[in-house]
Design a protein around this motif. Structure first.
Motif, mmCIF file in Angstrom:
data_model
loop_
_atom_site.group_PDB
_atom_site.id
_atom_site.type_symbol
_atom_site.label_atom_id
_atom_site.label_comp_id
_atom_site.label_asym_id
_atom_site.label_seq_id
_atom_site.Cartn_x
_atom_site.Cartn_y
_atom_site.Cartn_z
ATOM 1 N N THR A 370 0.837 -1.210 0.000
ATOM 2 C CA THR A 370 0.000 0.000 0.000
ATOM 3 C C THR A 370 0.865 1.251 0.000
ATOM 4 O OG1 THR A 370 -1.783 -1.136 1.173
ATOM 5 C CG2 THR A 370 -1.776 1.269 1.272
ATOM 6 N N VAL A 371 1.856 1.293 0.891
ATOM 7 C CA VAL A 371 2.750 2.452 0.963
ATOM 8 C C VAL A 371 3.545 2.591 -0.331
ATOM 9 C CG1 VAL A 371 4.828 3.358 2.095
ATOM 10 C CG2 VAL A 371 2.943 2.490 3.475
ATOM 11 N N LYS A 372 4.016 1.482 -0.869
ATOM 12 C CA LYS A 372 4.801 1.519 -2.107
ATOM 13 C C LYS A 372 3.995 2.148 -3.242
ATOM 14 C CE LYS A 372 7.837 -1.334 -4.988
ATOM 15 N NZ LYS A 372 7.314 -1.174 -6.347
ATOM 16 N N LYS A 373 2.753 1.705 -3.391
ATOM 17 C CA LYS A 373 1.919 2.224 -4.471
ATOM 18 C C LYS A 373 1.589 3.702 -4.255
ATOM 19 C CE LYS A 373 -1.525 -0.491 -5.729
ATOM 20 N NZ LYS A 373 -2.660 -1.441 -5.554
ATOM 21 N N GLU A 374 1.297 4.083 -3.024
ATOM 22 C CA GLU A 374 0.994 5.488 -2.734
ATOM 23 C C GLU A 374 2.223 6.361 -2.983
ATOM 24 O OE1 GLU A 374 -0.378 5.364 1.283
ATOM 25 O OE2 GLU A 374 -2.448 4.884 0.736
ATOM 26 N N ALA A 375 3.371 5.868 -2.571
ATOM 27 C CA ALA A 375 4.609 6.629 -2.774
ATOM 28 C C ALA A 375 4.903 6.797 -4.261
ATOM 29 C CB ALA A 375 5.766 5.930 -2.079
ATOM 30 N N GLU A 376 4.701 5.733 -5.019
ATOM 31 C CA GLU A 376 4.955 5.807 -6.463
ATOM 32 C C GLU A 376 3.969 6.731 -7.163
ATOM 33 O OE1 GLU A 376 7.058 1.398 -6.933
ATOM 34 O OE2 GLU A 376 4.963 1.676 -7.528
ATOM 35 N N SER A 377 2.740 6.791 -6.669
ATOM 36 C CA SER A 377 1.759 7.710 -7.260
ATOM 37 C C SER A 377 2.155 9.165 -7.033
ATOM 38 C CB SER A 377 0.360 7.448 -6.682
ATOM 39 O OG SER A 377 0.268 7.898 -5.341
ATOM 40 N N LEU A 378 2.948 9.395 -5.979
ATOM 41 C CA LEU A 378 3.445 10.748 -5.688
ATOM 42 C C LEU A 378 4.798 11.013 -6.352
ATOM 43 C CD1 LEU A 378 2.612 10.946 -1.856
ATOM 44 C CD2 LEU A 378 1.364 12.049 -3.721
ATOM 45 N N GLY A 379 5.340 9.993 -6.999
ATOM 46 C CA GLY A 379 6.625 10.157 -7.664
ATOM 47 C C GLY A 379 7.830 10.039 -6.744
ATOM 48 N N LEU A 380 7.621 9.516 -5.536
ATOM 49 C CA LEU A 380 8.731 9.430 -4.589
ATOM 50 C C LEU A 380 9.793 8.441 -5.039
ATOM 51 C CD1 LEU A 380 7.010 9.525 -1.070
ATOM 52 C CD2 LEU A 380 7.570 11.392 -2.611
ATOM 53 N N ASP A 381 9.352 7.377 -5.718
ATOM 54 C CA ASP A 381 10.321 6.393 -6.204
ATOM 55 C C ASP A 381 11.328 7.047 -7.146
ATOM 56 O OD1 ASP A 381 8.080 6.746 -7.944
ATOM 57 O OD2 ASP A 381 8.656 4.957 -9.068
ATOM 58 N N LYS A 382 10.846 7.947 -7.985
ATOM 59 C CA LYS A 382 11.734 8.641 -8.917
ATOM 60 C C LYS A 382 12.705 9.556 -8.166
ATOM 61 C CE LYS A 382 8.573 8.709 -12.899
ATOM 62 N NZ LYS A 382 7.425 8.031 -12.271
ATOM 63 N N VAL A 383 12.198 10.227 -7.141
ATOM 64 C CA VAL A 383 13.059 11.115 -6.349
ATOM 65 C C VAL A 383 14.211 10.320 -5.742
ATOM 66 C CG1 VAL A 383 13.188 12.550 -4.263
ATOM 67 C CG2 VAL A 383 11.238 12.780 -5.828
ATOM 68 N N PHE A 384 13.866 9.187 -5.127
ATOM 69 C CA PHE A 384 14.904 8.377 -4.479
ATOM 70 C C PHE A 384 15.865 7.764 -5.489
ATOM 71 C CE2 PHE A 384 11.803 8.253 -0.877
ATOM 72 C CZ PHE A 384 12.658 8.727 0.107
ATOM 73 N N LYS A 385 15.324 7.217 -6.563
ATOM 74 C CA LYS A 385 16.187 6.550 -7.552
ATOM 75 C C LYS A 385 17.112 7.549 -8.252
ATOM 76 C CE LYS A 385 12.716 4.128 -9.417
ATOM 77 N NZ LYS A 385 11.971 3.143 -10.257
ATOM 78 N N GLU A 386 16.591 8.728 -8.558
ATOM 79 C CA GLU A 386 17.430 9.745 -9.208
ATOM 80 C C GLU A 386 18.548 10.221 -8.288
ATOM 81 O OE1 GLU A 386 14.731 12.755 -10.503
ATOM 82 O OE2 GLU A 386 13.881 11.510 -12.106
#
Length: 456
Positions: A370-386
């Motif tokens: 749930t947290v993973k999907k919500e975070a990805e919808s906010l673009g947080l995964d991109k922030v961290f990966k970049e």
């Protein structure tokens, strides 16, 4: 007669037994995972017994699951535990939040996120950090495998009622200081056993101003202070969090009862601790248990006993050094203490547009799907990966080294988890407990920095 919040919930669940002696409690919710349930299920089979209330039993997979390729489980024991729980859930009619499912995640996050965790409930799980759910005004505690079997068979448990300890927290937290710092400071000041024999009720204006995520962080680590239980009065923040969640269909009928869950004005507490957090600094642990910690600006203490000496030797540190002197190599953002959406958002603000220091290996493990999907919808995964972080699948991960995610021997890790014991994150791993913001700032700077100067 005036009662504490804990007393009210406890007394409502007593089926038999006298005060001061073991009492039989009815259990409203039993959460299970793959590590502490296999023997309990086998006990039912050997005695040819059924599960008493499969409808009140919910399973998830968390401790052993890989966070890179979740279906590629190379460790034979881990794979056996996972497949055994999947089979047991099917055989005994237990709902399982299975590998890769939308709700799968760390057990102490799945309960609240699905709405299973509610005020006034008794909640148990074969995991010491079950105290997390006390943030909702529930009596929640970890149990052993034999007790797991007892709940399976009877939906009850014998327990002796603890004493009541009120922890009243006042003052406004500075920017860059968080719930994690409050609980780490309490444990540093009062030790890893100050809560032994008590239920801790966290109260006061500071606690009331915290989000549910912050409250869960504090109750999560009640066990690190020696307590079995942590509890917080439910209020509008609690109700708003629960409303609309899948297993909270009884919300409208229950809210009236939930609003009665508070400590009466004249309720007796066996002990009271007060803490003003106005000038509280970010906390960092230097040693091998959670009480071995300091304010960011304070030097590590002098050696007082053989435990201190052993801790310094294990950690490769010396008295008089400071947090900024620690030679970090790893940063772990995750665990049931600090892998919720708000934790990841806070950390993302610090790393956005920056790069992880070349000497740091940094990973982010959302605590649930749930947290993973919500975070990805906010673009947080991109922030961290970049920025150079690894973005992983949900699970307990590096918190306890019971899966492929481990800190190499001799390496210092800034961790948002709850325990810094010897070998906790892998053989010879050196763990430093901090808030998500402190961990994120350390990843960027290659060392611990005062995050108050970063977030302002």
């Amino acid at each position: 007669m005036a009662q504490t919040l804990f007393d009210k919930v406890w007394n409502k669940h007593v089926l038999t037994g006298k005060e001061g002696e073991p009492q039989l409690l009815y259990i409203d919710l039993h959460l299970i995972h793959e590590v502490t349930s296999p023997q309990a299920f086998e006990g039912l089979r050997l005695q040819k017994r059924q599960l008493r209330r499969p409808d009140l039993t919910f399973a998830t997979l968390d401790h052993n699951v890989p966070t890179i390729d979740i279906f590629n489980i190379r460790d034979e024991i881990a794979n056996k535990q996972i497949t055994t729980l999947q089979k047991n859930a099917k055989d005994f009619g237990v709902h399982i939040f299975d590998m890769g499912s939308d709700e799968q995640g760390i057990v102490h996050m799945v309960g609240p996120e699905t709405g299973l965790t509610q005020p006034g409930k008794t909640i148990v799980c074969g995991d010491s950090h079950t105290a997390t759910h006390g943030a909702f005004g529930a009596i929640a505690f970890g149990i052993g495998t034999s007790e797991v079997e007892h709940v399976f068979a009877t939906q009850t448990l014998w327990q002796t009622k603890p004493k009541n300890l009120k922890i009243e927290v006042s003052g406004k937290l500075q920017p860059g200081v968080y719930a994690k710092d409050i609980i780490l400071h309490l444990i540093n000041q009062y030790g890893v056993d100050f809560g032994t024999g008590y239920a801790l009720e966290f109260t006061g204006e500071t606690i009331q101003s915290l989000s549910m995520e912050g409250r869960m962080t504090i109750c999560n680590m009640a066990i690190e202070g020696g307590a079995k239980y942590g509890i917080i009065q439910p209020d509008e923040t609690t109700f708003e969090y629960i409303k609309g969640r899948p297993y909270a269909q009884n919300f409208n009928q229950s809210i009236g009862e939930w609003q009665k869950l508070y400590s009466d004005e004249n309720a007796h507490f066996d002990q009271v601790i007060t803490l003003d957090v106005t000038n509280l600094e970010p906390q960092v642990t230097w040693g091998t248990n959670p009480e071995m910690g300091v304010n960011f600006s304070s030097p590590f203490p002098e050696i007082q006993n053989i435990n201190d000496e052993r801790a310094y030797n294990y950690m490769g540190l010396k008295p008089g050094q400071k947090a900024e002197d620690i030679d970090l190599g790893y940063v772990f953002l995750g665990s049931c203490t600090n892998a919720r959406l708000s934790d990841l958002i806070e950390a993302s603000h610090i790393v956005k547009g920056k790069k992880v220091h070349p000497k740091i290996t940094a990973i982010v493990v959302p605590g649930s799907r749930t947290v993973k999907k919500e975070a990805e919808s906010l673009g947080l995964d991109k922030v961290f990966k970049e920025a150079g972080f690894e973005w992983r699948e949900p699970g307990c991960s590096m918190c306890l080294g019971m899966n492929p995610d481990q800190v190499p021997e001799g390496v210092h890790c800034a961790s948002t988890s709850n325990r810094n014991f010897e070998g906790r994150q892998g053989k010879g791993a050196r763990t430093h407990l901090v808030s998500p913001a402190m961990a994120a700032a350390a990843a960027i700077n290659g060392k611990f920095v005062d995050v108050r100067k970063v977030v302002v």
